[in-house]
Design a protein around this motif. Structure first.
Motif, PDB file in Angstrom:
ATOM      1  N   ASP A  76       0.801  -1.226   0.000  1.00 30.09           N
ATOM      2  CA  ASP A  76       0.000   0.000   0.000  1.00 30.09           C
ATOM      3  C   ASP A  76       0.833   1.274   0.000  1.00 30.09           C
ATOM      4  O   ASP A  76       0.308   2.362  -0.234  1.00 30.09           O
ATOM      5  CB  ASP A  76      -0.922   0.029   1.226  1.00 30.09           C
ATOM      6  N   LEU A  77       2.120   1.158   0.268  1.00 29.28           N
ATOM      7  CA  LEU A  77       2.970   2.327   0.468  1.00 29.28           C
ATOM      8  C   LEU A  77       3.019   3.256  -0.735  1.00 29.28           C
ATOM      9  O   LEU A  77       2.833   4.466  -0.598  1.00 29.28           O
ATOM     10  CB  LEU A  77       4.383   1.894   0.862  1.00 29.28           C
ATOM     11  N   GLU A  79       1.010   3.779  -3.218  1.00 30.12           N
ATOM     12  CA  GLU A  79      -0.249   4.508  -3.443  1.00 30.12           C
ATOM     13  C   GLU A  79      -0.433   5.612  -2.405  1.00 30.12           C
ATOM     14  O   GLU A  79      -0.830   6.733  -2.746  1.00 30.12           O
ATOM     15  CB  GLU A  79      -1.431   3.544  -3.397  1.00 30.12           C
ATOM     16  N   LYS A  80      -0.129   5.327  -1.159  1.00 29.44           N
ATOM     17  CA  LYS A  80      -0.267   6.337  -0.108  1.00 29.44           C
ATOM     18  C   LYS A  80       0.698   7.493  -0.328  1.00 29.44           C
ATOM     19  O   LYS A  80       0.342   8.654  -0.124  1.00 29.44           O
ATOM     20  CB  LYS A  80      -0.055   5.709   1.265  1.00 29.44           C
ATOM     21  N   LEU A  81       1.919   7.178  -0.744  1.00 25.51           N
ATOM     22  CA  LEU A  81       2.881   8.241  -1.028  1.00 25.51           C
ATOM     23  C   LEU A  81       2.424   9.094  -2.207  1.00 25.51           C
ATOM     24  O   LEU A  81       2.521  10.327  -2.167  1.00 25.51           O
ATOM     25  CB  LEU A  81       4.270   7.647  -1.299  1.00 25.51           C
ATOM     26  N   GLU A  82       1.915   8.456  -3.255  1.00 27.03           N
ATOM     27  CA  GLU A  82       1.415   9.204  -4.415  1.00 27.03           C
ATOM     28  C   GLU A  82       0.246  10.105  -4.029  1.00 27.03           C
ATOM     29  O   GLU A  82       0.158  11.256  -4.470  1.00 27.03           O
ATOM     30  CB  GLU A  82       0.996   8.256  -5.539  1.00 27.03           C
ATOM     31  N   ASP A  83      -0.669   9.607  -3.199  1.00 36.14           N
ATOM     32  CA  ASP A  83      -1.796  10.420  -2.734  1.00 36.14           C
ATOM     33  C   ASP A  83      -1.294  11.639  -1.966  1.00 36.14           C
ATOM     34  O   ASP A  83      -1.819  12.747  -2.123  1.00 36.14           O
ATOM     35  CB  ASP A  83      -2.739   9.600  -1.848  1.00 36.14           C
ATOM     36  N   THR A  84      -0.278  11.435  -1.140  1.00 35.71           N
ATOM     37  CA  THR A  84       0.281  12.542  -0.361  1.00 35.71           C
ATOM     38  C   THR A  84       0.972  13.553  -1.271  1.00 35.71           C
ATOM     39  O   THR A  84       0.811  14.766  -1.101  1.00 35.71           O
ATOM     40  CB  THR A  84       1.261  12.002   0.697  1.00 35.71           C
ATOM     41  N   LYS A  87      -1.645  15.589  -2.960  1.00 39.79           N
ATOM     42  CA  LYS A  87      -2.222  16.561  -2.029  1.00 39.79           C
ATOM     43  C   LYS A  87      -1.284  17.750  -1.848  1.00 39.79           C
ATOM     44  O   LYS A  87      -1.722  18.907  -1.846  1.00 39.79           O
ATOM     45  CB  LYS A  87      -2.506  15.897  -0.692  1.00 39.79           C
TER      46      LYS A  87
END
Length: 101
Positions: A76-77, A79-84, A87
């Motif tokens: 999941d890392l 995707e979470k980094l890309e979302d951040t 943002k």
């Protein structure tokens, strides 16, 4: 204001580098991680403590090892980094209005 974010990103980078070393070299101890990363022992120890609190690693008699949760976190890392990153990009102020004289 942005200084705190930069410090948090630097700390996250260190935590992830320590996690990567555990994944690739488990079991691995503090001294070896410190020697290979150049981080002082106390910073490696702190990162290991954070990773253990997140249930991503656990101690063993030979050094730190991964847990059953590590793989899911790694999956999941990105995707979470890309979302951040997205943002953060949306917060940019492209150009400030110029003051009229």
């Amino acid at each position: 204001m942005i200084d705190r974010l930069e410090k948090e990103v630097d700390m996250l980078e260190r935590h992830l580098q320590v996690l990567r070393m555990v994944i690739e070299n488990e079991p691995i101890g503090i001294v070896k991680m410190s020697n290979e990363t150049g981080y002082p022992h106390h910073k490696v120890r702190y990162s290991l403590r954070v990773l253990e609190e997140e249930n991503l690693i656990e101690p063993s008699s030979q050094g730190a090892i991964t847990t059953d949760h590590t793989g899911e976190f790694v999956d999941d890392l990105d995707e979470k980094l890309e979302d951040t990153v997205d943002k953060l990009r949306s917060m940019r102020i492209e150009s400030a209005p110029e003051a009229d004289n």
